[in-house]
Write an enzyme that holds these catalytic residues in place. Structure first.
Site, PDB file in Angstrom:
ATOM      1  N   LYS A   1       0.815  -1.215   0.000  1.00 18.79           N
ATOM      2  CA  LYS A   1       0.000   0.000   0.000  1.00 18.79           C
ATOM      3  C   LYS A   1       0.853   1.272   0.000  1.00 18.79           C
ATOM      4  O   LYS A   1       0.493   2.250  -0.653  1.00 18.79           O
ATOM      5  CB  LYS A   1      -0.953   0.011   1.192  1.00 18.79           C
ATOM      6  CG  LYS A   1      -0.301   0.184   2.557  1.00 18.79           C
ATOM      7  CD  LYS A   1      -1.332   0.202   3.662  1.00 18.79           C
ATOM      8  CE  LYS A   1      -0.690   0.344   5.029  1.00 18.79           C
ATOM      9  NZ  LYS A   1       0.034   1.598   5.199  1.00 18.79           N
ATOM     10  N   THR A   2       1.974   1.273   0.729  1.00 16.58           N
ATOM     11  CA  THR A   2       2.814   2.473   0.769  1.00 16.58           C
ATOM     12  C   THR A   2       3.338   2.802  -0.621  1.00 16.58           C
ATOM     13  O   THR A   2       3.409   3.967  -1.020  1.00 16.58           O
ATOM     14  CB  THR A   2       3.983   2.277   1.748  1.00 16.58           C
ATOM     15  OG1 THR A   2       3.466   1.962   3.043  1.00 16.58           O
ATOM     16  CG2 THR A   2       4.825   3.539   1.846  1.00 16.58           C
TER      17      THR A   2
ATOM     18  N   ASP B   1      -3.710   7.498   4.878  1.00 21.83           N
ATOM     19  CA  ASP B   1      -3.216   6.138   5.078  1.00 21.83           C
ATOM     20  C   ASP B   1      -3.834   5.553   6.350  1.00 21.83           C
ATOM     21  O   ASP B   1      -4.244   6.286   7.248  1.00 21.83           O
ATOM     22  CB  ASP B   1      -1.686   6.187   5.207  1.00 21.83           C
ATOM     23  CG  ASP B   1      -1.062   4.810   5.199  1.00 21.83           C
ATOM     24  OD1 ASP B   1      -1.715   3.857   4.733  1.00 21.83           O
ATOM     25  OD2 ASP B   1       0.090   4.687   5.660  1.00 21.83           O
TER      26      ASP B   1
END
Length: 680
Positions: free
Chosen positions: A45-46, A226
């Site tokens: 995801k990052t 996030d």
């Protein structure tokens, strides 16, 4: 040359985009409108967030118009580093920050409209507790059984607008409701905020002053969040206000890893995102790059039993790998011994480092048997969740001096610093000065400056108070003058003879060695801060200290040797070899959470998080008897173990995979232990 370098950067961006899998690429190339990225554990995801940031800037979006917020400084630093590597523009940089750092930055500019000064102090948990104790003492609160820590928890719940675990009014709830307004007044009188205030006051600022909200909406036209599953109600309202009518909002998270309901995280924020933002594009990241297949099958088998979730299933191209190993121990000590023996065996067989191994348990107080077993084996280890560096006494003492120098209204820090080291200001003298300041509506520091005119205070104490006032005023001028901050702090330490004071607390200089190192480290930290900031200030350094202490105390994981860590602290980490200990009823799920479906589902998510920390090998243990409060009691396997698919797991025998010599040595050790117990 400039055009050529720009071409190279463009090639780098598209090369990176080409390396994404199809779902990652879909998320990274999304343009306008709301986007929900459901990112399973270990799905990259990052990388998606940073690639989307870089791509937006590459397509002409001004870098300063992009805002990405997350929960930890570590995550923010990682994202910043990746984006800076991919994008170098002359039109500024995207803002990548934690929620609290962003709100602090906004409040430093805008807070005066709310009646605070810009030099406000941020109180950490221990300072909040001290303030509450002072309030309880001042109002002569009758019930001494009430703990300030419990009241603080309820006050934080009130501030963040989420209900107590017990909806019925109880005595602590009633007491906190009575003390809450006094607590708010005390904070404001000292020009101080607590951690919750950073978000709450920013939200209030946006609601009460639409022109300020408009200014920040115009600046930040693309918003990314996030770990969205960890947001609470206040953060949700903040995000929705910032997104505005443009709705260029991208949130990334995993409902299956929502494990902070006990501190206000609302899983409904991510589950209801498509309803809250009609027209949302939803992208599921299900390819896992961390773990082998059997580990993922175990995780999928467990989490699919939750009813309140968005459907997804992790998969990998790495192959099945070893099955999940499940071991039944006789008791608490046997479990610890078996795990540590297995750690030694794996290290020798697999040729791995101790740092590659983690032992995960329900709460920090479960580390004791593992620490003892590791010490006996002379295996290095680190326990995550120990005392924060900034919580150590000597650091708190010196920080109190800096806080009162930066914010003269900070009476709490003043009262800590005033008699450390001792300067003839006892509790009686300090009480007289504090009463005089309160009665005459003047600042506490000003009262120190005029102590000789206060009735009822002795000449010696008055002289000491006025000398302290002069000391603070002198160093305020020193820090304001822009001289080297490290040398100024060192001069302050020497002037108050703080090192001699610390040495006097110990019988030998050797015993105080660690304290001396901490003092030197604090001077080094302010020197390092000054060398890395374009416009360093004492206030800025104190902000760094406060946010590091409050945000990073749970994220600085691991260290030397085997890592001992709780489920909650392990989130976001990965280890080649993981042991999950204590998977029993009343521990996982915890007995306090077993009464409701919501509680059981969050406990199941906790187990899921633990499983998905493992990269190569996963061992899960439980005991037939568990020592609780010094007494051995029968225990039962967690219901979650039955949810692991049979094809993904195997039950281990005690000597399985041991060679004959190792088995003999183990039997010999068991016999020796038995003889020792019989001898006792």
């Amino acid at each position: 040359m400039q055009a050529y370098s720009e071409i190279l950067r463009t090639m780098d961006i598209y090369r990176e985009i080409d390396r994404l899998n199809p779902r990652q690429r879909e998320a990274a190339l999304h343009g306008e409108g709301p986007l929900l990225v459901l990112a399973g554990a270990g799905s990259g995801k990052t990388r998606v967030i940073t690639m989307r940031t870089a791509y937006l800037i590459h397509t002409g979006v001004p870098a300063g118009s992009v805002l990405a917020v997350t929960f930890t400084n570590k995550a923010a630093r990682e994202m910043k580093g990746r984006v800076q590597h991919m994008v170098k523009t002359g039109n500024g940089s995207p803002v990548i920050s934690t929620f609290h750092s962003l709100c602090l930055r906004i409040l430093r500019r805008e807070i005066e409209v709310l009646g605070y000064r810009k030099d406000f102090t941020i109180y950490d948990t221990s300072e909040q507790v001290s303030l509450l104790r002072n309030i309880l003492s001042e109002i002569k609160f009758y019930d001494k059984s009430f703990k300030a820590e419990a009241l603080l928890e309820r006050i934080s719940r009130t501030k963040n607008s989420f209900a107590s675990q017990n909806d019925d009014a109880d005595p602590i709830e009633e007491a906190s409701a009575m003390i809450y307004p006094k607590y708010l007044d005390a904070l404001k009188s000292m020009n101080a905020l607590d951690f919750d205030d950073l978000l709450l006051l920013t939200l209030r600022l946006f609601r009460e002053y639409p022109e300020i909200l408009r200014k920040y909406r115009e600046r930040f036209r693309y918003l990314m969040v996030d770990e969205y599953q960890d947001t609470n109600r206040v953060q949700y309202d903040f995000i929705k206000l910032m997104a505005g009518e443009r709705r260029n909002l991208c949130v990334v998270g995993d409902d299956d890893q929502s494990i902070y309901g006990w501190r206000g995280a609302d899983i409904g924020n991510i589950l209801d995102f498509e309803k809250d933002f009609p027209g949302t594009v939803t992208v599921r990241l299900e390819q896992n790059y961390r773990s082998f297949g059997h580990i993922l099958n175990a995780a999928n088998g467990v989490i699919r039993n939750n009813a309140r979730r968005m459907e997804k299933s992790l998969w990998t191209e790495k192959g099945d790998g070893p099955k999940v190993n499940i071991f039944k121990a006789a008791d608490t000590e046997d479990e610890a011994e078996w795990i540590i023996d297995r750690v030694s065996l794996i290290k020798d067989e697999r040729n791995i480092r101790f740092e590659d191994v983690a032992i995960i348990y329900r709460a920090n107080n479960f580390s004791r048997p593992f620490e003892e077993a590791l010490r006996r084996k002379r295996i290095p280890y680190s326990v995550v969740g120990g005392t924060s560096y900034f919580e150590r006494t000597e650091i708190k003492d010196l920080a109190a001096y800096l806080k009162i120098i930066a914010n003269p209204s900070d009476g709490l820090s003043l009262m800590r610093a005033a008699n450390v080291p001792k300067r003839g200001l006892g509790a009686t003298a300090l009480g007289v000065i504090a009463d005089f300041a309160r009665t005459n509506s003047i600042g506490l520091l000003d009262a120190f400056g005029g102590a000789s005119g206060i009735p009822g205070i002795g000449k010696k104490a008055a002289a000491s108070a006025e000398k302290f006032f002069d000391l603070i005023r002198h160093y305020r001028q020193m820090f304001d003058s822009g001289r080297e901050m490290g040398k100024t702090l060192e001069a302050l330490i020497n002037e108050i003879n703080y090192r001699d004071y610390v040495l006097g607390l110990y019988k030998t200089p050797e015993a105080a060695f660690g304290r001396m190192e901490n003092i030197a480290g604090f001077v080094e930290s302010i020197t390092h801060y000054e060398s890395t900031e374009q416009a360093p200030s004492l206030q800025g350094f104190l902000e760094t200290v406060a946010l590091t202490d409050l945000i990073e105390e749970e994220e600085e994981k691991g260290g030397r040797g085997v890592t001992l860590i709780s489920f909650h602290s392990s989130k976001g980490l990965e280890f080649p070899v993981v042991f999950i200990a204590g998977t029993e009823e009343d521990m996982l799920p915890h007995k306090k959470s077993a009464d409701t479906d919501e509680g059981i589902e969050e406990e199941r998510r906790l187990f899921y998080v633990g499983i998905t920390r493992a990269m190569n090998e996963l061992y899960i243990t439980y005991a037939q008897n568990r020592t609780k409060y010094g007494k051995s009691e029968p225990s039962f396997p967690s219901r979650f173990l039955e949810e692991i698919p049979e094809e993904a797991a195997r039950k281990l025998d005690r000597f399985e995979e041991m060679d004959p010599d190792q088995e003999k040595a183990y039997v010999k050790k068991l016999y020796a232990n038995l003889m020792a117990k019989l001898g006792d």
